[in-house]
Design an enzyme around this catalytic site. Structure first.
Site, PDB file in Angstrom:
ATOM      1  N   HIS A  44       2.752   2.116  -4.441  1.00 17.01           N
ATOM      2  CA  HIS A  44       3.486   2.807  -3.377  1.00 17.01           C
ATOM      3  C   HIS A  44       4.659   1.919  -2.984  1.00 17.01           C
ATOM      4  O   HIS A  44       4.849   0.834  -3.565  1.00 17.01           O
ATOM      5  CB  HIS A  44       2.556   3.112  -2.193  1.00 17.01           C
ATOM      6  N   GLY A  46       5.160  -0.066  -0.648  1.00 21.85           N
ATOM      7  CA  GLY A  46       4.818  -1.442  -0.252  1.00 21.85           C
ATOM      8  C   GLY A  46       4.850  -2.353  -1.465  1.00 21.85           C
ATOM      9  O   GLY A  46       5.490  -3.413  -1.462  1.00 21.85           O
ATOM     10  N   HIS A  47       4.164  -1.924  -2.546  1.00 16.13           N
ATOM     11  CA  HIS A  47       4.180  -2.713  -3.779  1.00 16.13           C
ATOM     12  C   HIS A  47       5.615  -2.827  -4.308  1.00 16.13           C
ATOM     13  O   HIS A  47       6.041  -3.901  -4.751  1.00 16.13           O
ATOM     14  CB  HIS A  47       3.350  -2.034  -4.876  1.00 16.13           C
ATOM     15  N   GLY A 160       2.089  -9.194   0.290  1.00 16.33           N
ATOM     16  CA  GLY A 160       2.494  -8.411   1.453  1.00 16.33           C
ATOM     17  C   GLY A 160       1.857  -8.924   2.737  1.00 16.33           C
ATOM     18  O   GLY A 160       0.681  -9.312   2.747  1.00 16.33           O
ATOM     19  N   LYS A 162       0.971  -7.090   5.004  1.00 14.97           N
ATOM     20  CA  LYS A 162      -0.079  -6.123   5.341  1.00 14.97           C
ATOM     21  C   LYS A 162      -1.455  -6.772   5.203  1.00 14.97           C
ATOM     22  O   LYS A 162      -2.353  -6.531   5.990  1.00 14.97           O
ATOM     23  CB  LYS A 162       0.045  -4.954   4.362  1.00 14.97           C
ATOM     24  N   ASP A 163      -1.598  -7.607   4.174  1.00 20.98           N
ATOM     25  CA  ASP A 163      -2.847  -8.342   3.984  1.00 20.98           C
ATOM     26  C   ASP A 163      -2.621  -9.772   4.472  1.00 20.98           C
ATOM     27  O   ASP A 163      -2.575 -10.724   3.678  1.00 20.98           O
ATOM     28  CB  ASP A 163      -3.248  -8.293   2.507  1.00 20.98           C
TER      29      ASP A 163
END
Ligand code: AMP
Length: 296
Positions: A44, A46-47, A160, A162-163
């Site tokens: 997606h 993000g990647h 990311g 995110k993690d």
């Protein structure tokens, strides 16, 4: 010297370590910068933001596509995890990846493989909670990331925010093991309503997708509370809990911790991580924000 992976030539897929080494031999000998973006696929934006960052910083961008069995607990979604390599290859190509490394599980873990890489401390909290056997999850992540870094030998590896806990664990891994790579952590990419992009969002039914947006509203509520001058953890966490409760989302954890070492904090000061995990339907979603002064 002619570029070995000319832009626009299309992404190439390799599956074995010897193919990977052969493909990277020339750029490595030529001193070209190599960026690595490790992923589990089901790509997606993000990647792809990580791929774009690598493609703008480095001459060669390797994206790995590997659904890593070692980081899934028994009964988790290993078999259900979305996989579509042809789509991933198209998207990675469009974002500027030069090489796709898509190994089979037996390539990464051949018969007799028996080594584990474990980072302590940081992996005992949040997603590492012993009650959920989270340490094993991070052991799976750090083992595969160590292998990927050794296989690709990149100058830079991209992860990311995110993690956030994973990014801290990986920084600690490369520091503790003197792995010669620079780690870049890129901002979280979100849907228009704030939901962090995740391959697991595909599991959400339409009504669950609506509820999942409460996770970002919780982070935003905490940010507003801190912006209004509040520093004590209790009212900041209370503000974050409200939108979750209103949407019927029960957090697995909602915690304030130091953004540098994940130690618990009573007051938001310096750089403080607000991290949340919640199960919405069958999807386990995580998100976070940094509160307070981002420069400790
Ligand atoms: P995954 O495929 O879920 O293992 O993720 C691969 C990489 O993409 C990890 O470094 C993630 O932190 C990163 N990533 C996943 N979702 C996002 C997002 N929404 N924004 C930015 N990076 C992300």
């Amino acid at each position: 010297m002619a570029p070995c992976f000319p832009r626009g030539a299309g992404v190439r897929t390799v599956r074995t370590v010897s193919e990977l080494r052969a493909a990277l031999g020339e750029p490595q000998r030529g001193g070209r910068s190599i960026g690595l973006v490790p992923t589990m696929g089901a790509l997606h934006e993000g990647h792809l933001s990580l791929v774009r960052q690598s493609a703008s910083d480095c001459e060669v961008t390797v994206m790995s596509l590997f659904v890593n069995p070692a980081q899934f607990a028994a009964g988790e979604d290993l078999d259900a995890y979305p996989r579509d390599e042809a789509r991933d290859a198209r998207l990675a190509d469009g974002a500027g990846a030069s090489l796709l490394f898509a190994p089979a599980p037996e390539t990464v873990y051949p018969p007799g493989f028996d080594t584990k890489v474990e980072v302590g401390g940081l992996t005992d909290v949040l997603c590492g909670d012993p009650a959920r056997r989270g340490r094993e999850h991070f052991r799976g992540v750090t083992t595969v990331v160590t292998k990927l870094l050794n296989m690709v030998q990149p100058e830079v590896a991209y992860f990311g925010q995110k993690d956030a806990q994973q990014a801290l664990v990986i920084r600690k891994l490369i520091t503790d093991l003197d792995i010669p790579v620079r780690i870049e952590v890129c901002p979280t990419v979100r849907e228009p309503d704030g939901l962090a992009l995740s391959s697991r969002n595909a599991y959400l039914r339409p009504d669950e997708r609506v509820s999942a947006a409460a996770i970002n509203r919780a982070l935003a509520a905490a940010e507003r509370t801190v912006a209004a001058g509040e520093r004590d953890s209790a009212p900041v966490l209370a503000a974050a809990r409200e939108p979750l409760a209103a949407a019927g989302v029960e957090p697995e954890y909602l915690e304030l911790r130091s953004a540098t070492d994940l130690s618990p904090v009573e007051r938001v000061n310096g750089s403080t991580l607000l991290a949340v995990a919640a199960r919405v339907g069958s999807a386990r979603l995580i998100d976070n924000t940094i509160l307070g002064d981002p420069t400790p």
